[in-house]
Design a protein around this motif. Structure first.
Motif, PDB file in Angstrom:
ATOM      1  N   CYS A 225      -3.949   6.749  -2.181  1.00  0.00           N
ATOM      2  CA  CYS A 225      -2.772   7.624  -2.243  1.00  0.00           C
ATOM      3  C   CYS A 225      -2.388   7.923  -0.799  1.00  0.00           C
ATOM      4  O   CYS A 225      -3.111   8.637  -0.088  1.00  0.00           O
ATOM      5  N   VAL A 226      -1.270   7.380  -0.355  1.00  0.00           N
ATOM      6  CA  VAL A 226      -0.847   7.486   1.042  1.00  0.00           C
ATOM      7  C   VAL A 226       0.095   8.682   1.183  1.00  0.00           C
ATOM      8  O   VAL A 226       1.081   8.788   0.450  1.00  0.00           O
ATOM      9  N   TYR A 227      -0.208   9.568   2.123  1.00  0.00           N
ATOM     10  CA  TYR A 227       0.587  10.777   2.315  1.00  0.00           C
ATOM     11  C   TYR A 227       0.951  10.948   3.789  1.00  0.00           C
ATOM     12  O   TYR A 227       0.371  10.305   4.668  1.00  0.00           O
ATOM     13  N   ASN A 228       1.911  11.833   4.032  1.00  0.00           N
ATOM     14  CA  ASN A 228       2.403  12.105   5.381  1.00  0.00           C
ATOM     15  C   ASN A 228       1.645  13.308   5.935  1.00  0.00           C
ATOM     16  O   ASN A 228       1.806  14.431   5.444  1.00  0.00           O
ATOM     17  N   ALA A 229       0.823  13.088   6.956  1.00  0.00           N
ATOM     18  CA  ALA A 229       0.011  14.167   7.514  1.00  0.00           C
ATOM     19  C   ALA A 229       0.861  15.275   8.117  1.00  0.00           C
ATOM     20  O   ALA A 229       0.380  16.407   8.272  1.00  0.00           O
ATOM     21  N   GLY A 263      -2.221   5.942  12.606  1.00  0.00           N
ATOM     22  CA  GLY A 263      -1.443   6.726  13.548  1.00  0.00           C
ATOM     23  C   GLY A 263      -1.057   5.928  14.775  1.00  0.00           C
ATOM     24  O   GLY A 263      -1.063   4.686  14.755  1.00  0.00           O
ATOM     25  N   VAL A 264      -0.732   6.643  15.851  1.00  0.00           N
ATOM     26  CA  VAL A 264      -0.219   6.023  17.074  1.00  0.00           C
ATOM     27  C   VAL A 264      -1.065   6.477  18.254  1.00  0.00           C
ATOM     28  O   VAL A 264      -1.294   7.675  18.452  1.00  0.00           O
ATOM     29  N   VAL A 265      -1.505   5.499  19.048  1.00  0.00           N
ATOM     30  CA  VAL A 265      -2.274   5.771  20.266  1.00  0.00           C
ATOM     31  C   VAL A 265      -1.737   4.889  21.378  1.00  0.00           C
ATOM     32  O   VAL A 265      -1.771   3.656  21.268  1.00  0.00           O
ATOM     33  N   ASP A 266      -1.200   5.501  22.427  1.00  0.00           N
ATOM     34  CA  ASP A 266      -0.733   4.758  23.600  1.00  0.00           C
ATOM     35  C   ASP A 266       0.216   3.622  23.222  1.00  0.00           C
ATOM     36  O   ASP A 266       0.078   2.477  23.700  1.00  0.00           O
ATOM     37  N   GLY A 267       1.163   3.903  22.361  1.00  0.00           N
ATOM     38  CA  GLY A 267       2.153   2.899  21.990  1.00  0.00           C
ATOM     39  C   GLY A 267       1.679   1.870  20.991  1.00  0.00           C
ATOM     40  O   GLY A 267       2.362   0.879  20.756  1.00  0.00           O
ATOM     41  N   LEU A 268       0.520   2.109  20.381  1.00  0.00           N
ATOM     42  CA  LEU A 268      -0.027   1.174  19.403  1.00  0.00           C
ATOM     43  C   LEU A 268      -0.119   1.849  18.031  1.00  0.00           C
ATOM     44  O   LEU A 268      -0.484   3.025  17.924  1.00  0.00           O
ATOM     45  N   LEU A 269       0.183   1.106  16.977  1.00  0.00           N
ATOM     46  CA  LEU A 269      -0.083   1.537  15.614  1.00  0.00           C
ATOM     47  C   LEU A 269      -1.519   1.148  15.294  1.00  0.00           C
ATOM     48  O   LEU A 269      -1.885  -0.035  15.419  1.00  0.00           O
ATOM     49  N   VAL A 270      -2.340   2.132  14.907  1.00  0.00           N
ATOM     50  CA  VAL A 270      -3.752   1.869  14.706  1.00  0.00           C
ATOM     51  C   VAL A 270      -4.208   2.406  13.346  1.00  0.00           C
ATOM     52  O   VAL A 270      -3.638   3.336  12.789  1.00  0.00           O
ATOM     53  N   ASP A 271      -5.275   1.815  12.840  1.00  0.00           N
ATOM     54  CA  ASP A 271      -5.801   2.082  11.508  1.00  0.00           C
ATOM     55  C   ASP A 271      -7.226   2.619  11.607  1.00  0.00           C
ATOM     56  O   ASP A 271      -8.119   1.934  12.104  1.00  0.00           O
ATOM     57  N   ARG A 272      -7.437   3.869  11.128  1.00  0.00           N
ATOM     58  CA  ARG A 272      -8.784   4.421  11.013  1.00  0.00           C
ATOM     59  C   ARG A 272      -9.122   4.694   9.548  1.00  0.00           C
ATOM     60  O   ARG A 272      -9.965   5.548   9.257  1.00  0.00           O
ATOM     61  N   ALA A 295      12.620   4.413  16.421  1.00  0.00           N
ATOM     62  CA  ALA A 295      12.789   5.856  16.292  1.00  0.00           C
ATOM     63  C   ALA A 295      11.551   6.440  15.613  1.00  0.00           C
ATOM     64  O   ALA A 295      10.901   5.764  14.809  1.00  0.00           O
ATOM     65  N   PRO A 296      11.212   7.695  15.910  1.00  0.00           N
ATOM     66  CA  PRO A 296       9.968   8.255  15.365  1.00  0.00           C
ATOM     67  C   PRO A 296       9.851   8.143  13.851  1.00  0.00           C
ATOM     68  O   PRO A 296       8.790   7.757  13.335  1.00  0.00           O
ATOM     69  N   HIS A 297      10.903   8.488  13.121  1.00  0.00           N
ATOM     70  CA  HIS A 297      10.770   8.451  11.668  1.00  0.00           C
ATOM     71  C   HIS A 297      10.630   7.025  11.153  1.00  0.00           C
ATOM     72  O   HIS A 297      10.028   6.793  10.094  1.00  0.00           O
ATOM     73  N   ASN A 298      11.141   6.039  11.899  1.00  0.00           N
ATOM     74  CA  ASN A 298      10.988   4.659  11.468  1.00  0.00           C
ATOM     75  C   ASN A 298       9.582   4.138  11.767  1.00  0.00           C
ATOM     76  O   ASN A 298       9.057   3.293  11.032  1.00  0.00           O
ATOM     77  N   ILE A 299       8.974   4.637  12.808  1.00  0.00           N
ATOM     78  CA  ILE A 299       7.572   4.310  13.067  1.00  0.00           C
ATOM     79  C   ILE A 299       6.700   4.890  11.954  1.00  0.00           C
ATOM     80  O   ILE A 299       5.746   4.253  11.486  1.00  0.00           O
ATOM     81  N   ALA A 300       7.063   6.093  11.484  1.00  0.00           N
ATOM     82  CA  ALA A 300       6.343   6.672  10.344  1.00  0.00           C
ATOM     83  C   ALA A 300       6.489   5.786   9.105  1.00  0.00           C
ATOM     84  O   ALA A 300       5.524   5.567   8.362  1.00  0.00           O
ATOM     85  N   ASN A 301       7.698   5.258   8.887  1.00  0.00           N
ATOM     86  CA  ASN A 301       7.896   4.323   7.772  1.00  0.00           C
ATOM     87  C   ASN A 301       6.974   3.115   7.899  1.00  0.00           C
ATOM     88  O   ASN A 301       6.361   2.660   6.921  1.00  0.00           O
ATOM     89  N   ALA A 302       6.885   2.586   9.121  1.00  0.00           N
ATOM     90  CA  ALA A 302       6.053   1.407   9.360  1.00  0.00           C
ATOM     91  C   ALA A 302       4.579   1.705   9.097  1.00  0.00           C
ATOM     92  O   ALA A 302       3.848   0.874   8.538  1.00  0.00           O
ATOM     93  N   LEU A 303       4.134   2.892   9.473  1.00  0.00           N
ATOM     94  CA  LEU A 303       2.741   3.267   9.233  1.00  0.00           C
ATOM     95  C   LEU A 303       2.454   3.381   7.738  1.00  0.00           C
ATOM     96  O   LEU A 303       1.389   2.957   7.267  1.00  0.00           O
ATOM     97  N   ALA A 304       3.400   3.943   6.989  1.00  0.00           N
ATOM     98  CA  ALA A 304       3.214   4.055   5.545  1.00  0.00           C
ATOM     99  C   ALA A 304       3.156   2.679   4.894  1.00  0.00           C
ATOM    100  O   ALA A 304       2.310   2.410   4.025  1.00  0.00           O
ATOM    101  N   ALA A 305       4.069   1.790   5.316  1.00  0.00           N
ATOM    102  CA  ALA A 305       4.058   0.423   4.791  1.00  0.00           C
ATOM    103  C   ALA A 305       2.750  -0.281   5.134  1.00  0.00           C
ATOM    104  O   ALA A 305       2.145  -0.969   4.300  1.00  0.00           O
ATOM    105  N   ALA A 306       2.309  -0.089   6.366  1.00  0.00           N
ATOM    106  CA  ALA A 306       1.053  -0.712   6.788  1.00  0.00           C
ATOM    107  C   ALA A 306      -0.123  -0.178   5.975  1.00  0.00           C
ATOM    108  O   ALA A 306      -1.023  -0.937   5.598  1.00  0.00           O
ATOM    109  N   ALA A 307      -0.127   1.125   5.683  1.00  0.00           N
ATOM    110  CA  ALA A 307      -1.218   1.713   4.913  1.00  0.00           C
ATOM    111  C   ALA A 307      -1.301   1.103   3.515  1.00  0.00           C
ATOM    112  O   ALA A 307      -2.391   0.780   3.025  1.00  0.00           O
ATOM    113  N   LEU A 308      -0.152   0.929   2.866  1.00  0.00           N
ATOM    114  CA  LEU A 308      -0.152   0.325   1.533  1.00  0.00           C
ATOM    115  C   LEU A 308      -0.610  -1.133   1.592  1.00  0.00           C
ATOM    116  O   LEU A 308      -1.364  -1.594   0.721  1.00  0.00           O
ATOM    117  N   ALA A 309      -0.147  -1.853   2.609  1.00  0.00           N
ATOM    118  CA  ALA A 309      -0.557  -3.250   2.745  1.00  0.00           C
ATOM    119  C   ALA A 309      -2.053  -3.358   3.004  1.00  0.00           C
ATOM    120  O   ALA A 309      -2.751  -4.211   2.434  1.00  0.00           O
TER     121      ALA A 309
END
Length: 481
Positions: A225-229, A263-272, A295-309
């Motif tokens: 279940c992927v949620y927005n922190a 999340g995001v660390v130093d310009g990288l999308l990372v998975d923990r 844009a920030p909200h689009n990076i959030a979209n990308a993280l959510a998509a990545a989490a589901l994948a």
């Protein structure tokens, strides 16, 4: 359309089904049910030219259609299948409830017709960003070599997909709150709620009811279940969901991720979340520059998509490849042109305050074009948050006074142009007024925070007219290039 292969095919034979509504959902549902042997009656309150044409098509198949009467329940109805736009308070549904008749939507119908080897669903909902995230997810799944499609509220009928001949490994499914309200039985593999903000409250009746319908997407989830922190409401929905044993809560954040987050660390999308040692390590997935627009909200979209994948087992490299291959739809933070140092951006898809706020925070200095149908929204919080960025505002549409009053309360220093015109030519006047307010380095941003139907056919036409007006202002040499 070929009906067949679904596990629930025989369940509809000789059942008297009323389909509420025509259009892109009702017509396919009626055809499918008829092909499965149901006795189908379609009811629709409007009897315009389009509806009469659709009715004639269905009647030629032997389906009964009642136009101009959407309130009364046909005698003998055993099941109602509704299209998403019909409000729960509709008299037809009240009559069905009194008669003990079940009401489901076309999404629930598609779920019940899935075959035993049907592709699992990775489902996405939220107030904003659903379509972009679903399409990003499909791009990532495709990059992983999986047979997939972006379906559901995105414009591709789930009935067509479930009953079609094309075979899929997994589906990226966008679901609206309307669809979820009428889909009590769906059980996605994994699902995400991107965000929650007041929207469609006239349909749902309250914010609590709206959130509860969004939360249905988590019920029965198997893996994640992927949620927005950054949105505690989405995490509460996870906590309240009845999921399969072993299903995990996975957050996404624009900050450095905690354990079980992306999340995001130093310009990288990372998975923990989907790494062997999530307590002590993280997996790089992509760079923020791989996300367009970043844009920030689009990076959030990308993280959510990545989490589901990742919940489905997609390798990290496919996340990067999919995000790089993804191209956003029109009218979503789309740069139209730069004229005399001023950037013109079309975000006509920002049809509510939550979407407009995300868009406004992406730019430092903004001349804001806004207005339309407020749908019961209030604008004080939006204006207060954006006040320091605004260099001017141009307002049009039926409910522009609500935005003007919020600007007077929270940003009195901001110059405002109030356009009384209600024809589509108002967009050209709005762009001209914005040009007068903007200086080099500013962004003229169409992020209306309102629906479009008071003046335009839809948000697409609104955005197209904005782009046309901007391009008309280009120097001749640039316009020709």
């Amino acid at each position: 359309m070929t009906a067949g292969g679904g596990s629930g095919d025989g369940a509809f034979k000789d059942v008297r089904v009323t389909v509420a509504g025509l259009g892109v959902s009702g017509v396919p549902a009626a055809k499918v049910l008829h092909a499965l042997g149901a006795h189908v009656t379609v009811v629709n309150g409007v009897a315009g030219e389009r509806q009469r044409a659709e009715a004639a098509e269905l009647e030629a198949l032997g389906i009964t259609v009642r136009l101009g009467d959407g309130d009364s329940l046909p005698e003998g109805t055993e099941l109602v299948v509704t299209t998403p736009g019909w409000k729960p308070s509709s008299p037809l549904f009240a009559a069905a409830g009194q008669a003990g008749v079940e009401i489901i939507g076309d999404v629930e119908l598609a779920w019940r017709l899935r075959g035993p080897d049907a592709a699992p669903w990775l489902a996405v909902t939220g107030t904003n960003g659903k379509t972009t995230t679903t399409r990003m997810l499909a791009a990532i799944l495709t990059a992983a070599g999986l047979r997939t499609a972006a379906v559901g509220n995105i414009g591709v009928s789930l009935l067509d997909v479930v009953l079609g001949e094309q075979q899929y490994d997994v589906l990226a499914v966008e679901l609206s709150s309307y669809q979820l309200h009428w889909a009590p039985g769906i059980r996605p593999h994994s699902a995400a709620v991107l965000n929650l903000a007041p929207d469609h409250l006239d349909w749902h009746g309250s914010m609590a009811a709206y959130a509860a319908d969004k939360g249905r997407i988590y019920h029965g989830n198997k893996v994640a279940c992927v949620y927005n922190a950054a949105d505690p409401q989405t995490e509460r929905l996870v906590e309240e969901a009845d999921v399969e044993e072993g299903c995990r809560a996975v957050g996404f954040t624009l900050d450095a991720p905690r354990m079980s987050e992306l999340g995001v660390v130093d310009g990288l999308l990372v998975d923990r979340a989907f790494v062997p040692d999530r307590r002590n390590s993280a997996q790089e997935l992509a760079e923020t520059a791989d996300v367009r627009p970043p844009a920030p909200h689009n990076i959030a979209n990308a993280l959510a998509a990545a989490a589901l994948a990742r919940a489905y087992g997609v390798p990290a490299g496919a996340v990067r490849e999919g995000l790089r291959a993804f191209r956003p739809d029109a009218h979503r933070i789309e740069e139209v042109a730069v004229i005399d140092g001023v950037t013109y951006v079309d975000d006509s898809k920002a049809t509510n305050t939550h979407a407009a706020q995300a868009s406004l925070t992406a730019y430092e200095h903004v001349v804001w074009i806004a207005g339309g149908l407020a749908k019961g929204a209030e604008f004080d919080e939006l204006v207060a948050a954006a006040a320091g960025r605004l260099r001017g505002a141009v307002l049009f549409g039926a409910d522009r006074a609500l935005i003007r009053e919020a600007l007077a309360r929270h940003a009195p220093q901001v110059p405002v142009v109030d356009l009384e015109r209600t024809d589509t030519g108002a967009m050209s006047a709005a762009v001209d007024a914005a040009r007068e307010l903007a200086a080099a380095g500013d962004t003229v941003l169409l992020a209306p925070a309102c629906a479009s139907m008071d003046m335009f056919s839809n948000y697409n036409q609104r955005g197209d007219l904005f782009a046309d007006a901007v391009r008309a202002a280009l120097p001749d040499s640039a316009a020709r290039s």
